[in-house]
Scaffold this active site. Sequence first.
Site, PDB file in Angstrom:
ATOM      1  N   CYS A 333      -4.981  -8.992  -5.897  1.00  0.00           N
ATOM      2  CA  CYS A 333      -6.174  -8.282  -6.334  1.00  0.00           C
ATOM      3  C   CYS A 333      -7.044  -9.100  -7.298  1.00  0.00           C
ATOM      4  CB  CYS A 333      -5.828  -6.923  -6.924  1.00  0.00           C
ATOM      5  SG  CYS A 333      -4.337  -6.871  -7.909  1.00  0.00           S
ATOM      6  N   ARG A 362       7.403 -12.651  -6.113  1.00  0.00           N
ATOM      7  CA  ARG A 362       7.853 -11.666  -7.095  1.00  0.00           C
ATOM      8  C   ARG A 362       9.303 -11.952  -7.436  1.00  0.00           C
ATOM      9  NH1 ARG A 362       5.161  -6.058  -4.708  1.00  0.00           N
ATOM     10  NH2 ARG A 362       3.036  -6.894  -4.630  1.00  0.00           N
ATOM     11  N   GLN A 380       1.418 -10.706   2.324  1.00  0.00           N
ATOM     12  CA  GLN A 380       0.872  -9.359   2.503  1.00  0.00           C
ATOM     13  C   GLN A 380      -0.380  -9.414   3.360  1.00  0.00           C
ATOM     14  OE1 GLN A 380       0.360  -8.419  -1.743  1.00  0.00           O
ATOM     15  NE2 GLN A 380       1.771  -6.733  -1.399  1.00  0.00           N
ATOM     16  N   ASP A 382      -3.143  -8.054   2.994  1.00  0.00           N
ATOM     17  CA  ASP A 382      -3.685  -7.344   1.844  1.00  0.00           C
ATOM     18  C   ASP A 382      -5.212  -7.289   1.883  1.00  0.00           C
ATOM     19  OD1 ASP A 382      -3.547  -6.011  -0.508  1.00  0.00           O
ATOM     20  OD2 ASP A 382      -3.069  -7.748  -1.754  1.00  0.00           O
ATOM     21  N   HIS A 384      -8.733  -5.604  -0.446  1.00  0.00           N
ATOM     22  CA  HIS A 384      -9.274  -4.815  -1.546  1.00  0.00           C
ATOM     23  C   HIS A 384     -10.664  -4.376  -1.156  1.00  0.00           C
ATOM     24  CE1 HIS A 384      -5.920  -6.910  -3.377  1.00  0.00           C
ATOM     25  NE2 HIS A 384      -5.811  -5.813  -4.091  1.00  0.00           N
ATOM     26  N   LYS A 463      -0.746   5.871  -5.233  1.00  0.00           N
ATOM     27  CA  LYS A 463      -0.802   5.277  -3.901  1.00  0.00           C
ATOM     28  C   LYS A 463      -0.235   6.196  -2.833  1.00  0.00           C
ATOM     29  CE  LYS A 463       3.439   2.726  -4.852  1.00  0.00           C
ATOM     30  NZ  LYS A 463       4.220   1.552  -4.592  1.00  0.00           N
ATOM     31  N   HIS A 509      -6.769  -0.754  -3.102  1.00  0.00           N
ATOM     32  CA  HIS A 509      -5.855  -1.816  -2.697  1.00  0.00           C
ATOM     33  C   HIS A 509      -5.162  -1.266  -1.461  1.00  0.00           C
ATOM     34  CE1 HIS A 509      -5.372  -3.302  -7.071  1.00  0.00           C
ATOM     35  NE2 HIS A 509      -5.962  -2.134  -7.201  1.00  0.00           N
TER      36      HIS A 509
END
Length: 645
Positions: A333, A362, A380, A382, A384, A463, A509
């Site tokens: 993000c 992570r 990911q 991912d 945004h 979420k 997200h």
Amino acid sequence: MQIEVAGKPVDIAEDASCGEVLKEGLSKKQFKNVVVAKCGETLLDLTTTVPADCTSMEPVFADSPEGLDIIRHSTAHLMAEAVKKLFPTAKVTIGPSVENGFYYDFDYERPFTPEDLEAIEQEMQRSVGADKDFSCRVVSADEARAEFKEQGEDYKLELIDDLEEDNYSIYSHGEFADLCRGPHVARTGMLKAFKLLNVAGAYWRGDENNKQLQRIYGTAWATPKDLKKYLHQLEEAKKRDHRKLGTQLDLFSFQEAGGAGMAYWHPKGALVRTILEDFVTKEQIKRGYELVRGPQILKRDLWETSGHYENYRENMYFTEIDEQAYGVKPMNCLAHMLIYNRKLMSYRDLPQRYFELGVVHRHEKSGVLHGLLRVRSFTQDDAHILCRPDQLQDEIKGVIKWVQDLMGLFDFTYSMEISTRPEKSIGSDEDWERAIKALKEAMESVGLPYEINEGDGAFYGPKIDVKVRDCLGREWQCSTIQVDFTLPERFDLTYIGEDGERHRPVMVHRAIMGSVERFLGILIEHYAGAFPVWFAPVQAKILTVTDAQKDFAEKVLQFFREKGIRIEADLRNEKLGYKVREAQLEKIPYMFVIGDKEVEAGCVNVRVRTGDDPGLLSLEEAAAIIEDAATQPFKDGGMSYSFST
RNA sequence: GCCCACAUAGCUCAGUAGGUAGAGCGCGUCCUUGGUAAGGACGAGGUCAGCAGUUCAAUUCUGCUUGUGGGCUCCA
């Protein structure tokens, strides 16, 4: 006095027990399988006197979901009895039923061994043979305290103190008595199909600051036949384990030398991945996303601004460059916000939808790593979305639709939940409320059922989580949709509104697959390694009968390669049966057998891994079959895609 | 991170009362040219996860480390 039993009236005595009533109302054979009685929504022991206000009663049979739950719970008691008998100094804690079985947690001076489990199981069988009655008595809080204090059952005392009831029920069978809400089966003889499975550590009350207890897991069923079936299912599931198939199909590995929780993708696995990523990326673009990319590490003070340093530090890796502290990104993000902030945005520019196949690191605790499903380095899908508040609903709905489309493509069953504010979090209560409301409204407007998962949100916002099960029934989170009012504020993201003033965008997200690694792990298990044609690493394999067909086989190979079909040729000096077997074990969708006949006809003899046998086909026909099979799932889902090399 | 278990050839696994190891598959060479789930022969391949300790001697016993599995806690 009259009462309805399973829909028909039965005369009963004033002080009749539930068991007596059901025995009266049911056939002998039916009654044999009754574990408890159900009056309205209340479950009652068969020994309980029928409550005065009960006008109709239903039997709960052993093989019903409620019945199995009772059996498993009672089997947990049976196990606790055996443990106390064999290891008198063990202290009992709690022992509920769980999906497919039960567990009981004990505090004991030494670990239980596999041999202990066998002994415990034998002791349980003895108790079943003795067919002891389960009985229930209700005592006052003081009496309960006195009783468990005398037995030295400290954990039970703690439970009594916490529950703060006036009265407690105590269930006994044989020598063993346990504080328990019940209900239970009438006799130990009704517990005839169970097996202890394993021992594991478990914290008292699930809190890692508490003492670690020993949890014994078992499974229990209504009949030995059901038990056998379940154990067989477990064996079958193990064959589909993505870790096993990953090795067998040569897709990926983990390398001890390289460190835990990081996958190495072999040629076939990397190809499967690439196809999935390619599909998802193209689909994002079709859905109005733009591709962006950020770096792997960002200066630490940015992570401080975002709150990651404060709330997520223990999961992050840090490094230093030129005396400057950097953090390896655990999420994408930040980079996306910096990209948004590169210039002044107008309300006309919104929504900005930034997509990245972002590799994140992570630091997961070592004990939680699990094949591809839980790793320390993953990718990911991912994105945004930065939008105006009035666009938020539509954006969330658009993401939900995408989730549905993707899950539908793979025919996944999944569950959805909304996770609310965790303890460690940033932002105002109002923003959290607004964000949760937005998620709920979107879910409700699409008409999807969801559960609430209290306190499980991200630290910056609530979420929607989408969970899919692995082959052993364990749920793993894949898609996630998170609404965030806080980070746009922390990074001072703005846009100029119609009114000429600066406004704050909202950030969503979202990840659809979630982690590519995890998603692939689940896909491997879902298909048991037999991937659909569109992302199978090898779609077809040419098998020659003898080496006389070598030249033709090479021409065929070339033909399909030029068509973009992923094909290999097995030209080895081996018998056909041998080559077929190998291709079958590799789970390759199509086999093209080439012998003298085929060479003469300029054809291939097609064999499908499912066992279908389309027979002799021209090269064009065979290619059409593959192309068809590769595109059909997308047509069914209202999409289109094909991977090209 | 915590509890328990495990780590032997590329894979699946045997084995050693403590005396540096074996099978099947796979791999290589040769024979075989065989039509839809395993043809045959020979051969190569192992610091028995790593590091310490005990011992005349450790793959085997002990400790630590690393990794893996089942849970707990935590999370895509």
